[in-house]
Design a protein around this motif. Structure first.
Motif, PDB file in Angstrom:
ATOM      1  N   ARG A 211       0.849  -1.194   0.000  1.00 36.47           N
ATOM      2  CA  ARG A 211       0.000   0.000   0.000  1.00 36.47           C
ATOM      3  C   ARG A 211       0.880   1.238   0.000  1.00 36.47           C
ATOM      4  NH1 ARG A 211      -5.316   0.383   1.291  1.00 36.47           N
ATOM      5  NH2 ARG A 211      -5.235  -1.724   2.149  1.00 36.47           N
ATOM      6  N   LEU A 212       0.524   2.213  -0.827  1.00 29.59           N
ATOM      7  CA  LEU A 212       1.301   3.442  -0.930  1.00 29.59           C
ATOM      8  C   LEU A 212       1.040   4.312   0.291  1.00 29.59           C
ATOM      9  CD1 LEU A 212       0.825   4.332  -4.701  1.00 29.59           C
ATOM     10  CD2 LEU A 212       2.968   3.732  -3.594  1.00 29.59           C
ATOM     11  N   LEU A 213       2.131   4.660   1.000  1.00 29.21           N
ATOM     12  CA  LEU A 213       2.032   5.564   2.148  1.00 29.21           C
ATOM     13  C   LEU A 213       2.350   7.004   1.751  1.00 29.21           C
ATOM     14  CD1 LEU A 213       3.815   3.397   4.851  1.00 29.21           C
ATOM     15  CD2 LEU A 213       1.402   3.411   4.186  1.00 29.21           C
ATOM     16  N   TYR A 214       3.146   7.153   0.708  1.00 34.72           N
ATOM     17  CA  TYR A 214       3.450   8.487   0.190  1.00 34.72           C
ATOM     18  C   TYR A 214       3.645   8.376  -1.309  1.00 34.72           C
ATOM     19  CZ  TYR A 214       5.710  12.823  -1.006  1.00 34.72           C
ATOM     20  OH  TYR A 214       6.007  14.013  -1.606  1.00 34.72           O
ATOM     21  N   HIS A 215       3.137   9.368  -2.026  1.00 42.81           N
ATOM     22  CA  HIS A 215       3.299   9.451  -3.468  1.00 42.81           C
ATOM     23  C   HIS A 215       3.059  10.899  -3.863  1.00 42.81           C
ATOM     24  CE1 HIS A 215       2.761   8.690  -7.792  1.00 42.81           C
ATOM     25  NE2 HIS A 215       3.328   7.511  -7.588  1.00 42.81           N
ATOM     26  N   PRO A 216       3.810  11.419  -4.842  1.00 38.39           N
ATOM     27  CA  PRO A 216       3.579  12.817  -5.242  1.00 38.39           C
ATOM     28  C   PRO A 216       2.164  13.056  -5.770  1.00 38.39           C
ATOM     29  CG  PRO A 216       5.105  11.709  -6.752  1.00 38.39           C
ATOM     30  CD  PRO A 216       4.941  10.834  -5.570  1.00 38.39           C
ATOM     31  N   GLN A 217       1.511  12.023  -6.282  1.00 41.88           N
ATOM     32  CA  GLN A 217       0.107  12.136  -6.678  1.00 41.88           C
ATOM     33  C   GLN A 217      -0.744  11.714  -5.481  1.00 41.88           C
ATOM     34  OE1 GLN A 217      -0.370   9.683 -10.153  1.00 41.88           O
ATOM     35  NE2 GLN A 217       1.092  10.879 -11.375  1.00 41.88           N
ATOM     36  N   ALA A 218      -1.305  12.703  -4.780  1.00 41.94           N
ATOM     37  CA  ALA A 218      -1.998  12.441  -3.522  1.00 41.94           C
ATOM     38  C   ALA A 218      -3.142  11.454  -3.678  1.00 41.94           C
ATOM     39  CB  ALA A 218      -2.516  13.753  -2.934  1.00 41.94           C
ATOM     40  N   ASN A 219      -3.790  11.424  -4.840  1.00 43.13           N
ATOM     41  CA  ASN A 219      -4.917  10.502  -5.022  1.00 43.13           C
ATOM     42  C   ASN A 219      -4.486   9.039  -5.027  1.00 43.13           C
ATOM     43  OD1 ASN A 219      -3.610  10.993  -7.522  1.00 43.13           O
ATOM     44  ND2 ASN A 219      -5.345  10.108  -8.591  1.00 43.13           N
ATOM     45  N   ARG A 220      -3.188   8.753  -5.172  1.00 43.53           N
ATOM     46  CA  ARG A 220      -2.718   7.380  -5.167  1.00 43.53           C
ATOM     47  C   ARG A 220      -2.324   6.903  -3.774  1.00 43.53           C
ATOM     48  NH1 ARG A 220       1.318   5.621  -9.737  1.00 43.53           N
ATOM     49  NH2 ARG A 220       0.632   3.648  -8.805  1.00 43.53           N
ATOM     50  N   ILE A 221      -2.200   7.813  -2.818  1.00 45.84           N
ATOM     51  CA  ILE A 221      -1.838   7.420  -1.451  1.00 45.84           C
ATOM     52  C   ILE A 221      -2.967   6.570  -0.866  1.00 45.84           C
ATOM     53  CG2 ILE A 221      -1.349   8.265   0.878  1.00 45.84           C
ATOM     54  CD1 ILE A 221      -0.099  10.726  -0.376  1.00 45.84           C
ATOM     55  N   GLY A 222      -2.576   5.445  -0.294  1.00 36.72           N
ATOM     56  CA  GLY A 222      -3.547   4.529   0.286  1.00 36.72           C
ATOM     57  C   GLY A 222      -3.963   3.425  -0.660  1.00 36.72           C
ATOM     58  N   THR A 223      -3.644   3.572  -1.960  1.00 36.60           N
ATOM     59  CA  THR A 223      -3.997   2.515  -2.909  1.00 36.60           C
ATOM     60  C   THR A 223      -2.937   1.415  -2.870  1.00 36.60           C
ATOM     61  OG1 THR A 223      -2.826   3.598  -4.732  1.00 36.60           O
ATOM     62  CG2 THR A 223      -5.154   4.161  -4.403  1.00 36.60           C
ATOM     63  N   GLU A 224      -3.325   0.258  -3.308  1.00 39.41           N
ATOM     64  CA  GLU A 224      -2.416  -0.875  -3.301  1.00 39.41           C
ATOM     65  C   GLU A 224      -1.761  -1.035  -4.667  1.00 39.41           C
ATOM     66  OE1 GLU A 224      -2.630  -5.717  -2.681  1.00 39.41           O
ATOM     67  OE2 GLU A 224      -4.051  -4.422  -1.603  1.00 39.41           O
ATOM     68  N   VAL A 225      -0.447  -1.214  -4.651  1.00 42.20           N
ATOM     69  CA  VAL A 225       0.283  -1.427  -5.891  1.00 42.20           C
ATOM     70  C   VAL A 225       0.138  -2.904  -6.250  1.00 42.20           C
ATOM     71  CG1 VAL A 225       2.496  -1.227  -7.048  1.00 42.20           C
ATOM     72  CG2 VAL A 225       1.907   0.368  -5.231  1.00 42.20           C
ATOM     73  N   ASN A 226      -0.672  -3.194  -7.265  1.00 44.01           N
ATOM     74  CA  ASN A 226      -1.015  -4.585  -7.551  1.00 44.01           C
ATOM     75  C   ASN A 226      -0.340  -5.117  -8.812  1.00 44.01           C
ATOM     76  OD1 ASN A 226      -2.374  -3.144  -9.451  1.00 44.01           O
ATOM     77  ND2 ASN A 226      -4.429  -3.731  -8.778  1.00 44.01           N
ATOM     78  N   TYR A 227       0.661  -4.421  -9.318  1.00 43.16           N
ATOM     79  CA  TYR A 227       1.365  -4.934 -10.494  1.00 43.16           C
ATOM     80  C   TYR A 227       2.756  -5.428 -10.065  1.00 43.16           C
ATOM     81  CZ  TYR A 227       3.748  -0.414 -10.389  1.00 43.16           C
ATOM     82  OH  TYR A 227       4.465   0.662 -10.007  1.00 43.16           O
ATOM     83  N   ASP A 228       3.365  -6.210 -10.916  1.00 45.32           N
ATOM     84  CA  ASP A 228       4.637  -6.841 -10.585  1.00 45.32           C
ATOM     85  C   ASP A 228       5.776  -5.860 -10.830  1.00 45.32           C
ATOM     86  OD1 ASP A 228       6.525  -8.659  -9.876  1.00 45.32           O
ATOM     87  OD2 ASP A 228       6.515  -9.746 -11.774  1.00 45.32           O
ATOM     88  N   ASN A 229       6.140  -5.127  -9.785  1.00 45.67           N
ATOM     89  CA  ASN A 229       7.215  -4.142  -9.869  1.00 45.67           C
ATOM     90  C   ASN A 229       8.455  -4.737  -9.205  1.00 45.67           C
ATOM     91  OD1 ASN A 229       9.007  -1.949  -9.149  1.00 45.67           O
ATOM     92  ND2 ASN A 229       7.336  -0.557  -9.650  1.00 45.67           N
ATOM     93  N   PRO A 230       9.528  -5.027  -9.959  1.00 48.72           N
ATOM     94  CA  PRO A 230      10.711  -5.668  -9.370  1.00 48.72           C
ATOM     95  C   PRO A 230      11.332  -4.859  -8.234  1.00 48.72           C
ATOM     96  CG  PRO A 230      10.821  -5.738 -11.773  1.00 48.72           C
ATOM     97  CD  PRO A 230       9.668  -4.842 -11.412  1.00 48.72           C
ATOM     98  N   ALA A 231      11.285  -3.531  -8.338  1.00 52.70           N
ATOM     99  CA  ALA A 231      11.881  -2.707  -7.287  1.00 52.70           C
ATOM    100  C   ALA A 231      11.095  -2.853  -5.989  1.00 52.70           C
ATOM    101  CB  ALA A 231      11.915  -1.238  -7.733  1.00 52.70           C
ATOM    102  N   ILE A 232       9.760  -2.814  -6.076  1.00 52.35           N
ATOM    103  CA  ILE A 232       8.935  -2.955  -4.874  1.00 52.35           C
ATOM    104  C   ILE A 232       9.091  -4.348  -4.291  1.00 52.35           C
ATOM    105  CG2 ILE A 232       6.555  -2.984  -4.018  1.00 52.35           C
ATOM    106  CD1 ILE A 232       5.896  -0.800  -5.979  1.00 52.35           C
TER     107      ILE A 232
END
Length: 531
Positions: A211-232
């Motif tokens: 779950r995003l705790l901080y992001h420059p796009q405020a509307n994305r904060i709190g959403t879950e990153v559900n794609y396969d991101n190797p860095a995450i």
């Protein structure tokens, strides 16, 4: 008489085309190589910088949370010592919120889940009971903790940093908590947002549940990153590092990441690859334009030199085109070849007219082949030895003789004996290197010439050949073995190459005399008594 069709391109034009092509190829290859090196270096530097910055933010975040927990612990001790005095409770939460730790709200909740004090008071939730399922439930905060993201009573997406309240006799009185709003100005956003980012570099923070705790796009904060991101995926496994990735919008990114162990958070700093390389592209375009000036001058010079350079090559080509004649060598020698490449071509043409080329070609004629095995015969061997002597090229010799071949002929017949000879010849072909020449000397004796080989290399090859024949099923029901002698020749050893055959025969004789099925080198015979 055959009339040759005139060529549509002259040698001068060909030299010019090749020269221009070479210059342009070197120009393109040089710029491409420089671009690739600079590109890789720039990407590596960006990845390293992003990783370093992510590690710095991770350390700062860990320090901020640690300081917040220490402040809460200190205040909890004061609150317990006051005997849970209502005035002290309100005073302490207001002090904590005002001291700049980064809390958006500070509250004290009793052991029954009732909010006893809160700052700012304008939140107007004092006396409200917290639901047991709420992350603020008193039962969940009997040890110091940092909560997962949740929606507060007032609807704010938040995280809670809490510390329990215990008396000296370990009686649980409730807990003191600081709330950080994730979508408002608070500790986390203040820590990251105060940094100045350029060229589309940005930071985001994820927790253990993606779950995003901080992001420059405020509307994305709190959403879950559900794609396969190797860095995450890597950072949430507790690793720090840097990777080139494609983000959820399909943008190529250079990402550095670092792990925050105390909270199991991951901090990712990334920058678009295209933005990173944009300046390099501009520099490469400028370098290309600047390089065209000297390239143009060089091409102009090549234009004037093409005739001079092509003249000796053209004259040599005319001699070859006219075909072989008695005075062909004199004509080639009379051509003035003033530079190295033309001289090499002139030498090569003269050498091709000599007996060396004719002798080497004759090795492939049927007159120089053994009809049973297809290997060279003794006549072919003599030509080969003359060739190597003329060229003064060192070589090694392997002589091979089939052990007890008379027994094979007497027992199985000459047809079987011929079949064994053919198979031995095939084994020699399989073991030979490119450029080696093979011969059957007559009967059951074979010979191999290895150009440029030292005697120890030839001996190793001979041993492989001997072992392979011994293990092969050449004659069903009976093991076929060979004895081998090895020798070598260099121009310094002797003027006559036939001496090497005598040395190889002596080594072969020693191999048979000492038990057969073995390899003996001529060097091994030095100092040994003759028998």
């Amino acid at each position: 008489m055959q009339i040759r069709k005139p060529s549509r391109i002259t040698l001068r034009q060909l030299v010019l085309i090749l020269s221009i092509g070479s210059v342009l190829t070197m120009l393109v290859a040089g710029i491409a190589g420089a671009y690739r090196i600079q590109r890789d270096q720039l990407m590596e530097d960006t990845l390293a910088a992003n990783q370093a910055f992510a590690e710095k933010l991770a350390a700062s975040t860990s320090d901020l949370l640690s300081q917040a927990q220490q402040d809460l612990a200190y205040s909890a001790e004061r609150i317990v010592q006051s005997g849970m005095n209502p005035a002290m409770l309100q005073s302490e939460v207001e002090r904590l919120r005002a001291q700049g730790t980064g809390f958006n709200a500070v509250s004290i909740t009793g052991s029954q889940g009732v909010i006893l004090a809160i700052a700012p008071a304008a939140l107007n939730v004092r006396g409200r009971r917290v639901d047991r399922s709420d992350p603020r439930s008193a039962l969940r905060h009997q040890t110091p903790m940092i909560s997962s993201p949740f929606t507060s009573i007032l609807g704010n997406l938040s995280i809670l940093i809490s510390h329990p309240l215990y008396t000296a006799k370990d009686q649980y009185l409730g807990y003191l908590a600081g709330t950080v709003y994730l979508k408002s100005d608070g500790g986390l956003s203040r820590l990251i947002g105060r940094h100045y980012f350029r060229n589309d570099t940005y930071v985001y923070v994820v927790d253990a549940t993606h779950r995003l705790l901080y992001h420059p796009q405020a509307n994305r904060i709190g959403t879950e990153v559900n794609y396969d991101n190797p860095a995450i995926n890597a950072v949430l496994q507790g690793r720090s590092g840097a990777l080139r990735i494609t983000n959820s919008q399909g943008i190529d990114m250079l990402a550095g990441f670092a792990y925050v162990p105390s909270t199991q958070w991951g901090i990712v700093v990334q920058r678009p690859t295209q933005v990173t390389l944009a300046r390099l592209d501009a520099l490469m375009h400028r370098a290309l334009w600047l390089s065209l000036i000297p390239v143009g001058l060089l091409l102009a010079l090549l234009w004037f030199l093409a005739s001079w350079v092509s003249r000796p090559l053209g004259e040599l080509a005319l001699v070859v085109q006219d075909g072989y004649e008695d005075n062909m060598a004199r004509r080639i020698q009379s051509i003035r070849c003033w530079y190295f490449e033309a001289q090499r071509l002139q030498r090569a043409l003269l050498e091709s007219l000599g007996a060396v080329g004719a002798q080497l070609d004759q090795l492939h004629d049927e007159a120089y082949q053994d009809p049973l095995t297809g290997l060279g015969n003794r006549r072919g061997l003599n030509l080969a030895l003359q060739t190597f002597q003329t060229l003064e090229q060192p070589f090694a010799v392997i002589t091979l003789d089939i052990d007890f071949f008379k027994h094979i002929n007497d027992t199985y017949g000459h047809d079987t004996g011929d079949q064994v000879i053919r198979q031995i010849g095939q084994w020699m072909r399989n073991q030979a290197r490119e450029g080696d020449t093979l011969f059957r000397m007559g009967g059951e004796e074979f010979l191999t010439i290895l150009p440029g080989a030292r005697q120890d290399i030839a001996a190793n090859m001979a041993e492989r050949l001997r072992a392979g024949i011994e293990q092969a099923t050449i004659l069903p029901g009976e093991t076929v073995t060979v004895s081998i002698g090895v020798a070598s020749w260099t121009p310094e050893d002797a003027a006559d190459t036939t001496q090497v055959l005598k040395a190889a025969d002596q080594a072969l004789y020693r191999a048979k005399q000492t038990g057969r099925n073995r390899v003996v080198q001529s060097d091994d015979l030095i100092g040994m008594p003759e028998t």
